[in-house]
Motif scaffolding. Sequence first.
Motif, PDB file in Angstrom:
ATOM      1  N   ASP A 121      -1.186  10.469   6.905  1.00 12.08           N
ATOM      2  CA  ASP A 121      -1.387  10.232   5.476  1.00 12.08           C
ATOM      3  C   ASP A 121      -1.062   8.788   5.114  1.00 12.08           C
ATOM      4  O   ASP A 121      -1.761   8.172   4.293  1.00 12.08           O
ATOM      5  CB  ASP A 121      -0.517  11.181   4.650  1.00 12.08           C
ATOM      6  N   GLU A 122      -0.013   8.239   5.721  1.00 10.85           N
ATOM      7  CA  GLU A 122       0.351   6.844   5.449  1.00 10.85           C
ATOM      8  C   GLU A 122      -0.724   5.884   5.979  1.00 10.85           C
ATOM      9  O   GLU A 122      -1.081   4.907   5.312  1.00 10.85           O
ATOM     10  CB  GLU A 122       1.712   6.530   6.071  1.00 10.85           C
ATOM     11  N   SER A 181      -6.884   0.174  10.663  1.00  7.02           N
ATOM     12  CA  SER A 181      -7.177   1.509  11.191  1.00  7.02           C
ATOM     13  C   SER A 181      -5.910   2.027  11.858  1.00  7.02           C
ATOM     14  O   SER A 181      -4.904   1.319  11.949  1.00  7.02           O
ATOM     15  CB  SER A 181      -8.336   1.467  12.195  1.00  7.02           C
ATOM     16  N   VAL A 219      -5.418   2.275   4.895  1.00  5.41           N
ATOM     17  CA  VAL A 219      -6.839   1.986   5.112  1.00  5.41           C
ATOM     18  C   VAL A 219      -7.607   1.983   3.792  1.00  5.41           C
ATOM     19  O   VAL A 219      -8.519   1.164   3.590  1.00  5.41           O
ATOM     20  CB  VAL A 219      -7.456   2.992   6.105  1.00  5.41           C
ATOM     21  N   ARG A 220      -7.252   2.872   2.871  1.00  2.68           N
ATOM     22  CA  ARG A 220      -7.915   2.876   1.558  1.00  2.68           C
ATOM     23  C   ARG A 220      -7.657   1.566   0.825  1.00  2.68           C
ATOM     24  O   ARG A 220      -8.548   1.019   0.158  1.00  2.68           O
ATOM     25  CB  ARG A 220      -7.420   4.061   0.716  1.00  2.68           C
ATOM     26  N   ALA A 221      -6.432   1.054   0.939  1.00  5.42           N
ATOM     27  CA  ALA A 221      -6.086  -0.195   0.255  1.00  5.42           C
ATOM     28  C   ALA A 221      -6.614  -1.419   0.992  1.00  5.42           C
ATOM     29  O   ALA A 221      -7.004  -2.407   0.372  1.00  5.42           O
ATOM     30  CB  ALA A 221      -4.561  -0.302   0.102  1.00  5.42           C
ATOM     31  N   GLU A 222      -6.629  -1.352   2.323  1.00  2.00           N
ATOM     32  CA  GLU A 222      -7.026  -2.488   3.159  1.00  2.00           C
ATOM     33  C   GLU A 222      -7.982  -1.985   4.243  1.00  2.00           C
ATOM     34  O   GLU A 222      -7.563  -1.597   5.335  1.00  2.00           O
ATOM     35  CB  GLU A 222      -5.786  -3.134   3.803  1.00  2.00           C
ATOM     36  N   PRO A 223      -9.287  -1.998   3.974  1.00  2.00           N
ATOM     37  CA  PRO A 223     -10.252  -1.409   4.917  1.00  2.00           C
ATOM     38  C   PRO A 223     -10.299  -2.078   6.286  1.00  2.00           C
ATOM     39  O   PRO A 223     -10.862  -1.514   7.224  1.00  2.00           O
ATOM     40  CB  PRO A 223     -11.591  -1.567   4.180  1.00  2.00           C
ATOM     41  N   ALA A 243      -3.878   6.585   6.316  1.00  2.00           N
ATOM     42  CA  ALA A 243      -5.033   6.745   5.425  1.00  2.00           C
ATOM     43  C   ALA A 243      -4.838   5.958   4.127  1.00  2.00           C
ATOM     44  O   ALA A 243      -5.787   5.358   3.600  1.00  2.00           O
ATOM     45  CB  ALA A 243      -5.272   8.219   5.128  1.00  2.00           C
ATOM     46  N   THR A 244      -3.616   5.965   3.611  1.00  2.00           N
ATOM     47  CA  THR A 244      -3.316   5.214   2.388  1.00  2.00           C
ATOM     48  C   THR A 244      -3.490   3.715   2.612  1.00  2.00           C
ATOM     49  O   THR A 244      -4.047   3.004   1.762  1.00  2.00           O
ATOM     50  CB  THR A 244      -1.877   5.510   1.925  1.00  2.00           C
ATOM     51  N   SER A 292       0.826  -1.208   0.000  1.00  2.00           N
ATOM     52  CA  SER A 292       0.000   0.000   0.000  1.00  2.00           C
ATOM     53  C   SER A 292       0.864   1.263   0.000  1.00  2.00           C
ATOM     54  O   SER A 292       0.432   2.325  -0.449  1.00  2.00           O
ATOM     55  CB  SER A 292      -0.939   0.002   1.204  1.00  2.00           C
TER      56      SER A 292
END
Length: 324
Positions: free
Chosen positions: A216-217, A229, A222-226, A219-220, A158
């Motif tokens: 930011d990291e 957290s 979490v976007r790739a792997e929901p 968040a990146t 990610s």
Amino acid sequence: MPDKAARGVLLAILVAVWLPGCGGEGHRTLSIATGNTNGLYYPLGGGLASIWSRHLDGVNMKAETTAGSVTNLIQVAKGESEVGFTQADALAAALAGTGRFPEPMPLMSIGKLYPNVVHLVTVRSTGIESVHDLRGRRVSVGPPGSGNAVTAWNVLESMGIGESDFTVRQLNYAQMSNGLKDGTLDAGFIAGGVGMPAVVEIGVSRDMVIVPFTEDEIATIVRAEPAYSGFDMPPGVYRGVDEPVRTPTLWNLLVVSRSMDESLAYDLTRTMLERRGDLENISGVASFITPVSARDVGDFPIHPGARRYYDEVPGDEVPGPGAR
């Protein structure tokens, strides 16, 4: 922390030695797939095996050491183990039949356990201060068949970091610890509960650094792997870690086969929750295991036997031992 961790591992070893010989006539010998002895799955699995063997009629449960989540999921799906620990990301892949799993696995959860925290561990002399500093370094992602490796690659990919960007090592916790101590390794991933014995050990003997992640990291990731957290690792747990460390986290769960008898799944779930105080004597992470939290498995399928128990328990109240 080191004393409690050591006591937990010792208890699990004693349980593993004692239980195989305690099954009398009419007892079913079952197994719970855990992890290696330097993590938390093994002592907690030993504690659960002891609880179930002592308090469920006709059940003799033994704790098995394994490579971790991926191996556990396959063993439970094949009927080689009745219960297994897993990380949420590995379970999602198993149910979907992706990644290390060539087809969907017939698995269900009986409860959510505690959060797995991503420890990106190094020593101060390496100068590694962020995940991007791993490029060109010698990095352990964890042994093959482990949930640790699944998590490490999820985080790295990610972040846009691939296998060709660093020297990959596939070490267990003890090997990783030794590599950081003797300088043959620059960093390594350990995914586990706060207070991991392997991380404690490194901090005791070396000037250890747990590498932080930026918002930011996180968040990146979490976007790739929901399933992930952000988590603030509290200070004071590990020697030299005196400020909160922001890092990714995800939950651990217990899984069983979809075909497990409903009454057995009910009894395993009920006894685990009623006796969770015994698990807290092994590790403080067991304090996360409450009826409200355990039943909150998100989109994962929950076994009907476990669901029946959770539906009977109002709120966070757990009947005392023997209360029915």
